[in-house]
Write an enzyme that holds these catalytic residues in place. Sequence first.
Site, short mmCIF file in Angstrom:
data_model
loop_
_atom_site.label_atom_id
_atom_site.label_comp_id
_atom_site.label_asym_id
_atom_site.label_seq_id
_atom_site.Cartn_x
_atom_site.Cartn_y
_atom_site.Cartn_z
N LEU A 14 35.76 -37.33 33.46
CA LEU A 14 37.73 -37.32 32.85
C LEU A 14 37.60 -36.35 31.80
O LEU A 14 37.38 -36.29 30.44
CB LEU A 14 37.63 -38.70 32.05
CG LEU A 14 37.57 -40.18 32.80
CD1 LEU A 14 37.85 -41.74 31.59
CD2 LEU A 14 39.77 -39.90 33.02
N HIS A 15 38.10 -35.04 32.59
CA HIS A 15 37.94 -33.85 31.41
C HIS A 15 39.66 -33.66 31.96
O HIS A 15 40.51 -33.35 32.75
CB HIS A 15 36.67 -32.87 32.19
CG HIS A 15 36.01 -33.38 31.56
ND1 HIS A 15 35.74 -32.96 30.61
CD2 HIS A 15 34.81 -33.92 32.94
CE1 HIS A 15 33.67 -33.67 30.85
NE2 HIS A 15 34.20 -34.19 32.06
N ALA A 16 40.09 -32.76 30.96
CA ALA A 16 41.69 -31.84 30.27
C ALA A 16 42.72 -32.85 31.04
O ALA A 16 43.07 -34.46 30.30
CB ALA A 16 41.28 -30.85 31.46
#
Length: 97
Positions: A14-16
Amino acid sequence: MPVRKAIVKAAVGLHARPAAAFVRAVTGTGLPVTISKEGRRGVDARSLLEVMTEDFHCGCEVELAVAADAIPARYSLPDAEKALDLLCSLLESAQVR
């Protein structure tokens, strides 16, 4: 309190972009959802900054929850449970991109 567990399937966790898509989905539910990893306190899943700083990586198990006393009056407990089921499906389908 409705609680669900899911495995983050997005390759980058769960990045960017995946985090932003997840936060939009949570916000769309209208519920105060928290997300946490084992041994950590839950963070507001409607906050992009909080979600990104928790390092929810690919393959990690997360817990999504809504405090029963925090469910808005326009929702029922089954509504909250259904929303968590949909959010878990989103995380586990790797469609959060």
